[in-house]
Scaffold this active site. Structure first.
Site, PDB file in Angstrom:
ATOM      1  CD  GLU A  82      28.231  72.750  34.668  1.00 36.72           C
ATOM      2  OE1 GLU A  82      29.175  73.569  34.571  1.00 36.72           O
ATOM      3  OE2 GLU A  82      27.597  72.582  35.726  1.00 36.72           O
ATOM      4  CB  SER A 343      48.640   9.854  37.191  1.00 34.14           C
ATOM      5  OG  SER A 343      49.341   9.104  38.161  1.00 34.14           O
TER       6      SER A 343
END
Length: 768
Positions: A82, A343
């Site tokens: 690129e 409980s």
């Protein structure tokens, strides 16, 4: 002349550059760069593996990539293809511009471009039609980028924005969707493919097949080899590789936790959770199998939370077994839902009682019918046990001793302790009352797990952590280390009713301390346990609140708890808790759990906290004088000079004596006291248990509804006398119920025993 011309040219050049710079500065102020692009949020496990991902706000799969995550092979090939001079130009490559203009003019069409990586970033940030005007704007933006960012940062922006077809942008997203790997793991073939697709994302889209991509890849592989970027050997291997690029699905693991974290921190690009992938996968697999079996019993939801005790990091998080089960609200996060705890809060009240010196593990508690201003708790099986050791009362999850302990320690102190332990779902104390200890409140799994993890860590509380980053917070002392150890020992007992009934679970019990819970109406089943390394909480039920007769913590939640411990920490029993220095052992009477008295013969060992635990001596047994027929007992005021003998009798609390007598439970009791004795006694007066002091009773008018009068009296009492507003009503035995029919108004009710001891209460009666 040449010298003057040169100086003039130099001066003109400097002025021109200065003007250009000033123009750039003005334009830069007027048209600043926009903020960086928004990214998809990635949720990872503690090791960085992607667990979940969300679309970016603009509906893109754009995953932020750090440069250190990029394989140098990809970076090298992409830069050469690129913009090989990327690190040398100021954003625009003038040589490339001149070359492109010359070639395009000669050919009469566009044959090559001059865009640098910086210019491509500008175009990706500010997409526009390709015109000469927009090209100049693109170049200006490129200078801005070079002015504002380093080369590495610009390259990172490019790697994050480069298009790969559809709504996929950036190298990281492309690596995941097309190869299922991280950018650091791409090979040469994949690296070159990722380098060429952005040039033609429409025609080289993997969705259209990989033949065209493969052909283009091979062309560039050869070219890059010829340019010396890659070796011949590397290129040969890459050319022979078959390119497979099916679009993969985005991972949707830990959906409930991911959504929770995403909602709380939507601005973060990456959230590294504390989840351990291996533990999470085991949890999901085991839980799903249990879920399928429970569905046959009309139990459709369950949730699991696993916490590492030392760090309080959440290592597994299961909001529900199937997020996509819309029929049973699978998207509800059970770990963050408010449910009744049953409980499961009981260990905390026992711990507080130990720290206040009220009990030790072997202290006997009264498990008999009680009434707290109209609140009369019952045990799960509706039965009472009389005197019961605290350790057994907790292991058997008896309700009455727990409520009595809460009443003794104080509701306000208990709820304040829960709030210090991170419980934010509790209502006001007045709304909950003493029933809070039996599940009369709302809690979350996360809150309960934090409390149990504190007990697993010597009583020190720290908030749970769902992310891997950050330092550990300073722990908050919740209960003493000695108390935490004793509770752990009490919860490790194997003789208890909440062991699962199935054979498999009963024969593979891990070495853990655990507590079960079942809410009223059997809507919630809990089992929470811990060992040295982990705390695991399991909840099962239905998110819609539907109760199921088979739903109990022991039979539904505990088997899953055991399977999880055996799967993630099998054989951990060798590393178990030892008593801290603050706890010590002593001999106590087995009948009371107190320091032995002169008449105590049956002794057992018990942990206690020196200088905190009670030093009260046992008075369970007492020596009394009786006549030869064993029909009368004497006090020291009426004992004869001869004609008597001594026996040992149990000195039971009044309420326990009354319970044993009414239920025909055998115990060694003293015969009635000598009726000829004139000595008055002031200790142990009768206790009126019905009606309730200061309570208002609403009765139906003209229905002649009676009120029941009952009391608990001392063991040596043979009769009690009842008075209404100081007027005699009746005489009865201590265990016999007496009735009277009131009118509307206020009443003083008195009860006197045959030794002259008396108690008064006040009630009011209204009619409707």
């Amino acid at each position: 002349m040449n010298r003057n011309f040169f100086m003039l040219f130099l001066k003109w050049s400097m002025y021109s550059l200065l003007c250009l710079f000033l123009l750039f500065a003005v334009l830069n102020l007027c048209f600043p760069l926009r903020e960086e692009p928004v990214y998809s949020q990635i949720i990872t496990d503690k090791d960085g593996n992607m667990m979940h991902a969300f679309l970016s706000p603009d509906e893109k799969w754009r995953m932020k990539t750090e440069l250190h995550e990029i394989n140098p092979l990809l970076k090298k090939n992409l830069l050469f293809k690129e913009d090989k001079y990327f690190f040398y130009h100021p954003g625009v490559n003038p040589v490339a511009i001149v070359r492109a203009a010359f070639n395009n003019t000669i050919e009469g069409r566009k044959t090559s471009g001059a865009s640098t990586i910086t210019m491509q970033v500008a175009r990706l940030l500010y997409p526009a039609r390709r015109t000469y005007t927009n090209k100049f704007i693109e170049m200006f933006r490129s200078f801005q980028l070079e002015w504002s960012y380093s080369k590495e940062e610009i390259l990172q922006l490019y790697l994050n924005l480069v298009p790969y077809g559809g709504n996929i942008e950036g190298v990281k997203a492309a690596c995941w969707f097309y190869f299922g790997i991280q950018p650091a793991h791409v090979n040469l073939s994949q690296a070159v493919a990722l380098s060429i697709i952005p040039n033609r994302p429409g025609s080289l889209h993997p969705k259209k097949g990989t033949e065209r991509i493969t052909k283009e890849r091979d062309k560039w592989l050869r070219k890059l080899m010829e340019e010396g970027v890659n070796s011949r050997e590397e290129t040969g291997d890459a050319l022979g590789e078959i390119l497979l690029m099916p679009r993969r699905a985005v991972p949707k693991n830990i959906p409930h936790l991911a959504l929770r974290l995403h909602t709380a921190s939507s601005d973060k690009t990456t959230i590294t959770t504390s989840i351990d992938r291996i533990i999470q996968e085991k949890t999901e697999s085991i839980s799903y199998n249990h879920h399928k079996r429970l569905a046959l019993k009309n139990i459709h939801n369950l949730s699991v939370l696993i916490v590492e005790n030392k760090t309080r990091k959440v290592r597994a998080y299961l909001g529900s077994p199937n997020f996509n089960d819309h029929a049973h609200s699978g998207q509800v996060d059970g770990c963050n839902a408010i449910r009744s705890p049953g409980s499961t809060l009981k260990p905390m009240v026992y711990a507080l009682a130990i720290d206040k010196g009220l009990i030790t593990p072997q202290t006997t508690l009264e498990d008999v019918p009680v009434n707290f201003s109209g609140y009369a708790p019952e045990n799960f099986n509706a039965r009472c046990n009389g005197l019961t050791a605290a350790s057994k009362a907790l292991a058997f999850s008896l309700n009455i001793p727990a409520v009595s302990l809460l009443n003794e320690t104080g509701l306000a102190e208990f709820t304040a302790q829960l709030r210090r332990a991170g419980f934010k779902s509790l209502k006001r104390d007045a709304e909950m009352g003493l029933s809070v200890i039996l599940g009369g409140c709302g809690v979350k799994i996360t809150e309960l797990t934090g409390m149990y993890a504190a007990m697993a860590n010597g009583g020190e509380y720290m908030p749970l952590s769902y992310t891997e980053d950050g330092n550990l917070p300073t722990p908050t002392p919740l209960i003493s280390e000695a108390s935490a150890f004793m509770i752990t020992e009490m919860l490790t007992q194997m003789i208890r009713p909440d062991l699962p009934n199935n054979y498999e679970s009963s024969t593979h019990v891990p070495k853990i301390a655990w507590k079960t819970g079942t809410s009223y109406g059997r809507r919630d089943a809990w089992s929470i346990g811990y060992n040295r390394k982990y705390t695991i909480a399991v909840w099962a039920g239905n998110f819609n609140g539907e109760g199921v007769p088979e739903l109990t913590g022991a039979d539904v939640a505990t088997p899953l708890l055991f399977d999880l411990f055996n799967a993630i920490d099998y054989g951990s029993g060798n590393d178990w808790y030892t008593a801290p220095r603050s706890a010590d052992l002593r001999l106590v009477c087995s009948h009371s759990g107190l320091i032995p008295g002169e008449l105590c013969l049956d002794l057992i060992s018990d942990y206690y906290i020196p200088a905190v635990s009670s030093n009260k001596k046992c008075a369970h047994s007492r020596e009394i004088h009786v006549n030869p027929e064993n029909t009368l007992s004497y006090c020291m005021s009426c004992v004869p000079e001869n004609g008597y003998r001594k026996i040992i009798a149990e000195n039971l609390p009044t309420s326990v004596y009354a319970f044993y007598m009414s239920n025909n439970i055998h115990f060694s009791k003293a015969p009635p006291h000598n009726p000829m004795c004139t000595q008055l006694f002031g200790d142990q007066p009768p206790v009126i248990i019905s009606p309730v002091h200061n309570k208002e009773y609403l009765l139906e008018k003209n229905a002649a509804q009676p009120l029941q009068l009952t009391c608990n009296a001392a063991p040596d009492i043979s009769s009690v006398h009842w008075y209404i507003n100081d007027r005699f009503l009746a005489t009865s035995s201590p265990t016999e119920a007496t009735f009277f029919t009131p009118s509307e108004g206020n009443y003083k009710i008195s009860c006197s025993d045959d030794k002259g001891r008396n108690q008064d209460i006040n009630v009011s009666v209204k009619f409707y």
